[in-house]
Every structure is written in C-alpha cells, then in structure tokens.
Design a protein around this motif. Structure first.
Motif, PDB file in Angstrom:
ATOM      1  N   LYS A  85      42.380  32.537  48.962  1.00 25.75           N
ATOM      2  CA  LYS A  85      43.496  33.222  48.320  1.00 25.75           C
ATOM      3  C   LYS A  85      43.070  33.594  46.906  1.00 25.75           C
ATOM      4  N   SER A  86      43.696  34.618  46.360  1.00 26.38           N
ATOM      5  CA  SER A  86      43.288  35.054  45.022  1.00 26.38           C
ATOM      6  C   SER A  86      44.500  35.147  44.099  1.00 26.38           C
ATOM      7  N   PHE A  87      44.302  35.798  42.958  1.00 25.79           N
ATOM      8  CA  PHE A  87      45.395  35.866  41.995  1.00 25.79           C
ATOM      9  C   PHE A  87      46.626  36.564  42.574  1.00 25.79           C
ATOM     10  N   GLU A  88      46.398  37.547  43.456  1.00 19.72           N
ATOM     11  CA  GLU A  88      47.548  38.242  44.076  1.00 19.72           C
ATOM     12  C   GLU A  88      48.472  37.234  44.764  1.00 19.72           C
TER      13      GLU A  88
ATOM     14  N   PHE B  40      40.565  29.400  33.211  1.00 21.42           N
ATOM     15  CA  PHE B  40      39.443  29.023  34.070  1.00 21.42           C
ATOM     16  C   PHE B  40      39.123  30.077  35.118  1.00 21.42           C
ATOM     17  N   CYS B  41      39.572  31.309  34.870  1.00 24.80           N
ATOM     18  CA  CYS B  41      39.248  32.423  35.768  1.00 24.80           C
ATOM     19  C   CYS B  41      37.738  32.598  35.830  1.00 24.80           C
ATOM     20  N   SER B  42      37.199  32.709  37.046  1.00 25.46           N
ATOM     21  CA  SER B  42      35.746  32.835  37.188  1.00 25.46           C
ATOM     22  C   SER B  42      35.221  34.139  36.586  1.00 25.46           C
ATOM     23  N   ALA B  43      36.065  35.151  36.478  1.00 22.09           N
ATOM     24  CA  ALA B  43      35.605  36.429  35.920  1.00 22.09           C
ATOM     25  C   ALA B  43      35.421  36.324  34.401  1.00 22.09           C
ATOM     26  N   ASP B  44      35.959  35.278  33.823  1.00 15.78           N
ATOM     27  CA  ASP B  44      35.804  34.902  32.421  1.00 15.78           C
ATOM     28  C   ASP B  44      35.717  36.082  31.456  1.00 15.78           C
TER      29      ASP B  44
ATOM     30  N   ALA C 197      39.548  39.521  33.634  1.00 16.02           N
ATOM     31  CA  ALA C 197      40.374  39.948  34.764  1.00 16.02           C
ATOM     32  C   ALA C 197      41.839  39.604  34.502  1.00 16.02           C
ATOM     33  N   LEU C 198      42.067  38.433  33.902  1.00 18.65           N
ATOM     34  CA  LEU C 198      43.442  37.971  33.675  1.00 18.65           C
ATOM     35  C   LEU C 198      43.793  37.940  32.202  1.00 18.65           C
ATOM     36  N   GLU C 199      45.064  38.163  31.953  1.00 19.23           N
ATOM     37  CA  GLU C 199      45.576  38.057  30.584  1.00 19.23           C
ATOM     38  C   GLU C 199      46.697  37.032  30.632  1.00 19.23           C
TER      39      GLU C 199
ATOM     40  N   ARG D 190      48.742  37.650  33.976  1.00 21.53           N
ATOM     41  CA  ARG D 190      48.832  39.008  34.515  1.00 21.53           C
ATOM     42  C   ARG D 190      47.417  39.501  34.817  1.00 21.53           C
ATOM     43  N   LEU D 191      47.271  40.163  35.965  1.00 23.88           N
ATOM     44  CA  LEU D 191      45.964  40.718  36.326  1.00 23.88           C
ATOM     45  C   LEU D 191      45.812  42.039  35.593  1.00 23.88           C
ATOM     46  N   ILE D 192      44.849  42.140  34.664  1.00 26.36           N
ATOM     47  CA  ILE D 192      44.728  43.395  33.906  1.00 26.36           C
ATOM     48  C   ILE D 192      43.586  44.278  34.416  1.00 26.36           C
TER      49      ILE D 192
ATOM     50  N   ASN E 200      37.733  43.551  38.358  1.00 27.63           N
ATOM     51  CA  ASN E 200      36.894  42.450  37.858  1.00 27.63           C
ATOM     52  C   ASN E 200      37.173  41.122  38.565  1.00 27.63           C
ATOM     53  N   CYS E 201      38.217  41.098  39.355  1.00 31.42           N
ATOM     54  CA  CYS E 201      38.569  39.855  40.047  1.00 31.42           C
ATOM     55  C   CYS E 201      37.550  39.583  41.156  1.00 31.42           C
ATOM     56  N   LEU E 202      36.999  38.386  41.170  1.00 29.83           N
ATOM     57  CA  LEU E 202      35.949  38.030  42.140  1.00 29.83           C
ATOM     58  C   LEU E 202      36.534  37.475  43.437  1.00 29.83           C
ATOM     59  N   LYS E 203      37.869  37.426  43.486  1.00 31.27           N
ATOM     60  CA  LYS E 203      38.563  36.886  44.676  1.00 31.27           C
ATOM     61  C   LYS E 203      38.021  35.492  45.043  1.00 31.27           C
ATOM     62  N   CYS E 204      37.756  34.694  44.021  1.00 31.32           N
ATOM     63  CA  CYS E 204      37.160  33.373  44.264  1.00 31.32           C
ATOM     64  C   CYS E 204      38.224  32.316  44.588  1.00 31.32           C
ATOM     65  N   GLY E 205      39.452  32.571  44.183  1.00 30.88           N
ATOM     66  CA  GLY E 205      40.545  31.661  44.508  1.00 30.88           C
ATOM     67  C   GLY E 205      40.718  30.476  43.567  1.00 30.88           C
ATOM     68  N   ILE E 206      39.890  30.393  42.521  1.00 33.21           N
ATOM     69  CA  ILE E 206      39.994  29.250  41.604  1.00 33.21           C
ATOM     70  C   ILE E 206      41.374  29.204  40.942  1.00 33.21           C
ATOM     71  N   CYS E 207      41.837  30.358  40.463  1.00 29.34           N
ATOM     72  CA  CYS E 207      43.138  30.391  39.767  1.00 29.34           C
ATOM     73  C   CYS E 207      44.230  29.869  40.699  1.00 29.34           C
ATOM     74  N   TYR E 208      44.141  30.251  41.964  1.00 28.40           N
ATOM     75  CA  TYR E 208      45.145  29.844  42.945  1.00 28.40           C
ATOM     76  C   TYR E 208      45.098  28.330  43.158  1.00 28.40           C
TER      77      TYR E 208
END
Ligand SMILES: Cc1cc2nc3c(=O)[nH]c(=O)nc-3n(C[C@H](O)[C@H](O)[C@H](O)COP(=O)(O)OP(=O)(O)OC[C@H]3O[C@@H](n4cnc5c(N)ncnc54)[C@H](O)[C@@H]3O)c2cc1C
Ligand code: SF4
Ligand code: SF4
Ligand code: SF4
Length: 380
Positions: free
Chosen positions: A12-15, A36-40, A44-46, A54-56, A60-68
C-alpha cells in the motif's frame, strides 16, 4: 467476456494512507509519514501541522509503503509488533508497578506529578547509559516543541506541564494543540551519529517507534530507552472553543496556572483553586484521532508513567522491560527517586493491585471509546 478480478495490491502507498486515515479525519498530525518517506529529498510528501500530510509530487513516490505501515492509525503491523515486543493482555508486559517520586528538589519544583520521568532520564544521562533524550519544552500557551536534551540541566526545562503564559492566548495563531510532534525529531538523531537515545512520548508516538524498529527503519535502532506517558487524549482548540469551555467551567483560561491529567483533567488556578473535569466534559476539544485511539497505558514503552491512582506528588510507574528495570532500579539505588512507603507489606500489595485495576479500567474505557467512535463513522 467475464471481467477478470484485479490482482490485489501487495504494497500500500500514500494514496491508501490518504484514503484510510487522512480523509476519514483520523490523522493525528504526528508527521511520521512525511519525515520517514523513502523519497526523502525528492520531496514526495509535504506536512503541515494544521492540515496534515499531502502528496505534492506523485511521480516521486516510490510506492514503498513505509508511510502507510508506520502510521499509528494503521493496523497492518499490529501482529508483528506485538510478537516482537512480547505484548500480553490487558496492558502489555510489566515487571513491577508502583508510586514513586523524585528526591531532587530542582525536579520536584517543576515536575507534573512525581518527577520520575525527569529523574530517571537524568540518571541515565549521568551514567552515560544514554547520550540524549527526546523530550519537549513549552513554547507558549499549550504549545510544546520537541528537542534533544543532552545534559541533565536541559531535562529540567522539559519537566512539567505548567503554562503560565496562557493570558496571551489571543496573541498567538488561531489553533492550539497540546500534542507535540516528537516523532519528526527522530530523523535528526540519525544525522548526529548518536546511537543511545531515550524518548518520552504518548502511546501513539512510542508505538510508531516500535513499528519503525520492527521494520528496521534507521535511526529507530538508536532509540534504546522509551518512557511512555499514559494518555487518555490530547486537545486541539481555538479561541471559540475555549470560550465555550470557559462558560461551562466558570473559570477563565487566563486564570489557569497548571493543567494535569490523572483520573480526570485537573485545572489549578493562579489563586490555588483546583477544578476536576471528567473527560466527557472536554471530549469536544479532544483531537479526533484521539477518540479512535485504543492505547491508554503506553503498552510498548520500557517504562510507562501517569498520575492515575497515585497520591499527589507521585508518579504511577509501570516498569516493563529489562532496560526499563535497569534504569529505574539504578535511579532508585542512587537515591534520585524513592517509592511510596507503606508500614505493612499487605498495604503495599493492595496499593499495587489498586493501581493495576485502575490502569486496566482506563485501558478498557479507552478501547471501548475507540470502538464506539469508529463504529459511528470515525470522522469527528
Ligand atoms: C498530553 C498528555 C496526556 C496525559 N494523559 C494522562 C492521563 O490521561 N492519565 C494519567 O494518569 N497521566 C496522563 N499523562 C501523564 C502525566 O500527566 C505525567 O506526564 C506523568 O505522570 C509523568 O509525570 P512526571 O512528574 O514523572 O513527569 P515530569 O518529570 O514532569 O516530565 C514530564 C515529561 O513529559 C514530557 N511531556 C510533557 N508534555 C508533553 C506532551 N504534550 N507530549 C509529549 N511529551 C510531553 C516532557 O518532555 C517531560 O519529559 C498525560 C501526559 C500528557 C503530556
Ligand atoms: S515514497 Fe514510500 S513513504 Fe514516500 S509517499 Fe511514497 S509510499 Fe509513502
Ligand atoms: S497520523 Fe502521522 S503517520 Fe498517520 S497520516 Fe497522520 S501524520 Fe501521517
Ligand atoms: S489519545 Fe492516542 S492518538 Fe491521542 S495523543 Fe494520546 S496516544 Fe496519541
């Protein structure tokens, strides 16, 4: 032609976080996902303390799921975290429970309850068991800011919950919160080459750290000692809701010298009057995320603390883990803290049983409130 079932998404990702937490009004504004967003550095996130994450830059989102996964409102890792930290019902593991207080006059002058938090951290720093402690200091009426205390004197700044600047309420921004976003500060310790850090936090914050440790997210491995505050709720309000509260209470917020939370919310006025408010009276200014939060006793901390059940001037202290016991016992042996004394052993046993019963009852109450709020549609 029959429509093929879409394969289930593994990660799962930020969406998903947005849908399941943010838009449902469950975001507690801890800032963990953005920090702690992997895109650092690709940003990707604000994050905004009022509006949340918010996803800006979706590209740039790596869809890694860490944020989730690290969001404290997401249950996906609950089983793994419980297993890793040996959680047991109803309030997590523990080795001892007691009422204790500091013996240090500088601490007892400023602390919230018994000053145990400040004195155990001072002990751990003096003995170099830790290099620093992530705590928070007051920045204005109700506002607190996290910081890394690296010497015992700085810990005195963090003690207590007095807010004697409250009369200037009107001069500050529109919205206030008693919540302090300590999680975001963890990122900085990675850059400081420190690997033995303590952290004081609410249950949601300590749980996020435990999730990060379960996922091996750097630098959560540097957090070697956690002191968890009991927590029924944190508050967010503005000048309007304060007026409603003042009317209900018959007390002006500018006359409040101290706020404390134990069995209920306790306001002490500048003239020394004490007002007890049941949580139900202040639930309307509780942060929506808090009303869906199930952890009262900070089940995953090394030591959990609160005022609940202890006499005034004492901290109810639940020692849970090996490192918790080592630091608590060390502070006791060095005479920095002392326990409430009873003439008879049976009285001491009864006191411990009563403390445990109260903590369990508040835990059940909080879990039931979370369940009811979620069943009612969550977004308060
Ligand atoms: C928001 C909040 C809700 C609480 N709810 C309850 C409750 O429902 N029932 C209960 O029994 N106890 C509750 N507590 C815990 C209680 O108020 C005391 O913090 C605890 O008993 C420790 O007292 P002490 O004298 O040992 O701490 P002290 O020696 O005074 O140290 C206090 C420590 O708490 C940290 N701190 C203070 N405010 C915050 C904050 N907003 N966010 C993160 N860290 C903070 C400081 O950095 C400091 O390290 C709550 C505390 C907070 C901050
Ligand atoms: S890169 Fe990973 S952590 Fe960052 S927003 Fe995307 S899914 Fe979340
Ligand atoms: S609670 Fe924290 S981690 Fe979850 S969405 Fe809100 S800011 Fe992000
Ligand atoms: S009630 Fe839960 S979400 Fe709210 S501050 Fe306390 S631990 Fe965090």
């Amino acid at each position: 032609m029959t429509k093929q079932k879409e394969p289930e998404k593994d990660v799962k990702s930020f969406e998903d976080l947005q849908q399941e937490v943010v838009t449902r009004g469950l975001c507690g504004r801890c800032g963990g996902c953005a920090s702690f967003c992997s895109a650092d550095e690709m940003n990707a996130l604000e994050f905004d303390r009022t509006d949340g994450p918010r996803l800006i830059a979706e590209e740039n989102c790596l869809k890694c799921g860490i944020c989730y996964l690290i969001c404290p409102q997401i249950k996906a890792l609950d089983g793994e975290v419980r297993e890793k930290f040996g959680w047991q019902p109803p309030i997590g593991i523990y080795r001892g429970i007691t009422s204790a207080q500091t013996t240090e006059p500088r601490v007892s002058e400023v602390c919230t309850d018994g000053g145990v938090v400040t004195s155990v951290l001072r002990y751990a720093l003096k003995k170099r068991l830790i290099q620093g402690a992530l705590v928070s200091r007051r920045t204005g009426p109700f506002g607190r800011q996290p910081f890394l205390a690296t010497n015992p004197d700085e810990l005195i700044e963090a003690a207590g919950t007095h807010f004697d600047e409250v009369q200037h309420l009107g001069e500050f921004g529109k919205d206030y919160s008693t919540y302090c976003p300590t999680i975001q500060e963890i990122k900085k310790i990675g850059q400081m080459k420190m690997d033995k850090i303590a952290m004081v936090g609410t249950p949601c914050q300590i749980y996020t750290v435990r999730k990060m440790q379960t996922l091996n997210i750097v630098p959560s491995d540097s957090i070697v000692f956690t002191v968890g505050l009991f927590c029924m709720e944190n508050f967010s309000f503005n000048a309007k809701s304060i007026k409603v509260l003042e009317k209900k209470l018959g007390v002006k917020m500018s006359d409040i010298a101290k706020l404390n939370i134990k069995d209920d919310v306790i306001l002490t006025t500048t003239s020394g009057q004490v007002h007890h408010l049941p949580f139900e009276v202040v639930d309307h200014i509780a942060r929506p995320a808090c009303l869906t939060c199930p952890d009262f006793a900070n089940d995953f901390a090394d030591i959990s603390v609160g005022g609940l059940g202890s006499p005034d001037g004492y901290t109810t202290t639940v020692v849970r883990t090996g490192i918790g016991q080592k630091i608590y016992n060390g502070a006791k042996q060095d005479g920095l803290i002392k326990e409430l004394l009873f003439r008879k052993k049976e009285k001491a046993t009864l006191h411990r049983t009563e403390l445990m019963a109260k903590i369990t009852a508040f835990t059940r109450k909080k879990k039931a409130r979370a369940k009811a709020t979620l069943a009612a549609g969550a977004s308060a």
